[in-house]
Design a protein around this motif. Sequence first.
Motif, mmCIF file in Angstrom:
data_model
loop_
_atom_site.group_PDB
_atom_site.id
_atom_site.type_symbol
_atom_site.label_atom_id
_atom_site.label_comp_id
_atom_site.label_asym_id
_atom_site.label_seq_id
_atom_site.Cartn_x
_atom_site.Cartn_y
_atom_site.Cartn_z
ATOM 1 N N PRO A 90 0.845 -1.034 0.049
ATOM 2 C CA PRO A 90 0.114 -0.167 -0.216
ATOM 3 C C PRO A 90 0.876 1.349 -0.064
ATOM 4 O O PRO A 90 1.976 1.297 0.655
ATOM 5 N N PHE A 91 0.276 2.152 -0.461
ATOM 6 C CA PHE A 91 1.280 3.606 -0.858
ATOM 7 C C PHE A 91 0.951 4.342 0.798
ATOM 8 O O PHE A 91 1.882 4.892 1.050
ATOM 9 N N LEU A 92 -0.076 4.276 1.274
ATOM 10 C CA LEU A 92 -0.327 5.114 2.553
ATOM 11 C C LEU A 92 -1.199 4.134 3.459
ATOM 12 O O LEU A 92 -2.511 3.936 3.061
ATOM 13 N N LEU A 93 -0.947 3.977 4.847
ATOM 14 C CA LEU A 93 -1.506 3.486 5.760
ATOM 15 C C LEU A 93 -2.048 4.336 6.944
ATOM 16 O O LEU A 93 -1.348 5.350 6.869
ATOM 17 N N PRO A 94 -2.754 3.882 7.711
ATOM 18 C CA PRO A 94 -2.759 4.739 8.740
ATOM 19 C C PRO A 94 -1.508 5.092 9.612
ATOM 20 O O PRO A 94 -0.648 4.237 9.539
ATOM 21 N N ALA A 95 -1.459 6.303 10.026
ATOM 22 C CA ALA A 95 -0.061 6.763 10.296
ATOM 23 C C ALA A 95 0.509 6.016 11.577
ATOM 24 O O ALA A 95 -0.065 5.495 12.507
ATOM 25 N N ILE A 96 1.821 5.778 11.860
ATOM 26 C CA ILE A 96 2.423 5.194 12.926
ATOM 27 C C ILE A 96 3.724 6.177 13.189
ATOM 28 O O ILE A 96 3.953 7.212 12.326
ATOM 29 N N GLU A 97 4.415 5.769 14.252
ATOM 30 C CA GLU A 97 5.477 6.720 14.861
ATOM 31 C C GLU A 97 6.602 6.567 13.529
ATOM 32 O O GLU A 97 7.257 7.886 13.636
ATOM 33 N N ASN A 98 6.737 5.609 12.912
ATOM 34 C CA ASN A 98 8.042 5.433 12.123
ATOM 35 C C ASN A 98 7.850 6.214 10.805
ATOM 36 O O ASN A 98 8.895 6.364 10.022
ATOM 37 N N ASP A 99 6.648 6.731 10.463
ATOM 38 C CA ASP A 99 6.584 7.514 9.225
ATOM 39 C C ASP A 99 7.113 8.881 9.464
ATOM 40 O O ASP A 99 7.725 9.394 10.357
ATOM 41 N N ILE A 100 7.222 9.492 8.295
ATOM 42 C CA ILE A 100 8.038 10.952 8.323
ATOM 43 C C ILE A 100 7.008 11.936 8.159
ATOM 44 O O ILE A 100 5.769 12.091 7.768
ATOM 45 N N ALA A 127 6.472 16.548 9.111
ATOM 46 C CA ALA A 127 6.969 17.706 8.908
ATOM 47 C C ALA A 127 7.292 18.341 10.382
ATOM 48 O O ALA A 127 6.725 17.758 11.273
ATOM 49 N N GLU A 128 8.142 19.202 10.399
ATOM 50 C CA GLU A 128 8.675 19.769 11.766
ATOM 51 C C GLU A 128 7.373 20.383 12.415
ATOM 52 O O GLU A 128 6.624 21.085 11.750
ATOM 53 N N GLY A 129 7.184 20.087 13.888
ATOM 54 C CA GLY A 129 6.066 20.794 14.630
ATOM 55 C C GLY A 129 4.944 19.968 14.345
ATOM 56 O O GLY A 129 3.643 20.339 15.188
ATOM 57 N N VAL A 130 4.729 18.814 13.767
ATOM 58 C CA VAL A 130 3.413 17.962 13.733
ATOM 59 C C VAL A 130 3.492 17.232 14.742
ATOM 60 O O VAL A 130 4.139 16.689 15.473
ATOM 61 N N ASN A 131 2.132 17.438 15.411
ATOM 62 C CA ASN A 131 1.786 16.480 16.640
ATOM 63 C C ASN A 131 1.623 15.071 16.246
ATOM 64 O O ASN A 131 0.389 14.633 15.615
ATOM 65 N N ILE A 132 2.619 14.352 16.426
ATOM 66 C CA ILE A 132 2.443 13.032 15.942
ATOM 67 C C ILE A 132 1.668 12.177 16.380
ATOM 68 O O ILE A 132 0.725 11.522 15.790
ATOM 69 N N LYS A 133 1.488 12.248 17.789
ATOM 70 C CA LYS A 133 0.420 11.425 18.473
ATOM 71 C C LYS A 133 -0.845 11.705 18.121
ATOM 72 O O LYS A 133 -1.643 10.682 17.938
ATOM 73 N N SER A 134 -1.432 13.021 17.704
ATOM 74 C CA SER A 134 -2.690 13.306 17.392
ATOM 75 C C SER A 134 -2.765 12.712 16.116
ATOM 76 O O SER A 134 -4.174 12.344 15.773
ATOM 77 N N VAL A 135 -1.882 12.998 15.321
ATOM 78 C CA VAL A 135 -2.054 12.134 13.871
ATOM 79 C C VAL A 135 -2.287 10.793 13.741
ATOM 80 O O VAL A 135 -3.234 10.324 12.977
#
Length: 385
Positions: free
Chosen positions: A102-112, A114-122
Amino acid sequence: MGCVGAHVELNGFEGTVTINEPVLRYSGNPILTCHDVNKVWGNDCRLYTYTVHNAGVAKVTGANGNNQTIMLFRSHIADGRSVIGKALSDNGVNGWIVDPKPFLLPAIENDIYAEGVNIKSVIESEAGGVEDIRVNPIGSELYVLTYSAYHEKIPDRVKVMMAITKDFKTVIRYGPISEQDMRNVVIFPEPDKNETWRALLRPNDKDREVKGSGHIGGSFGEICVGFAPSPTGPWEIGSVIMRSGHGPSAYQAKIGPGSPPIKTPYGWLNIFHGVRSTMAGNPYTLGVAFHDLEEPTNPSKLRVSAKPLLMPSVSDCLVRETDYVHVPNVVFSCGALTGKDGTVAIYYGGNDTVMNVGLTNIQILNEMCNIFRLNPLTGEHLYSL
């Protein structure tokens, strides 16, 4: 008026369209199904899929320097979530080659990110699935991806996420375009003279009317404009530019952006979707509008056709007798591409189950918006019989 035809052609797929029949469906539809994808993904039972639909598209240059069409499609997997896959075709019609993963799966911590993004919220916002991706070209080498993300635990809680890619291999996530409940965001491919970027957004009406109410679901009966200093934001939600709610109309119940706007001699082409409530369900149709080239966010300069561009038919979901069909009576587009002599290729999902392609002509679309005018802010017809 409807008797005058226009020629359409895409790599050997050709014919004539008229105002009465503005879209020529490909005789080989569907062009991509779950069976095609499962031949590639099927070795991993977690990725066994039941649908292929609502794909964003773009023209890209292949490894050999040849022109290719890339399709980022949505698929339902067995647990009910959606993921996004990738396929390539040399002619944009057939011979689609599906990527092995797949090209895009639901986000995980190892994804890339941008600076300042709230990773946990995404991660939390995408855990319920990612779907209905739009490929928004920005210049010649950058694509902004806008896609819907569903919360895993809160029913119908959806946000539109943004990401960028240059090569459709590396993806950088930028998080939500807005904290509001929202679906269906498309971006104009160039800024205005003040370097302000514009977009069409579909926020939750109820959430906009009662801020902080926590209402989810909503009616999604409005398209709003968006403004930002950069394609990746921060985005500000502006005023309503299109509204449903007036009957009888194919767009009476809901309305939303479809494919990213395309620049034409007649204005910015906007292929959108609309929904009508009937005793037999809620059919989704495609509509057509043209925004002014200089003032695309001005509703007084927006031309919208009351006549739908494409309505669902049996031919839009040709499947095996034992296949799952997700939502009856739906045509839905997340992408369209221009070709030679005014041809526009519309890539659309049928019944949220399979992917199809149809051709139309830009001059026919322009005439539809001239003849079947309606008020974009009320949906009232502005023409007489």
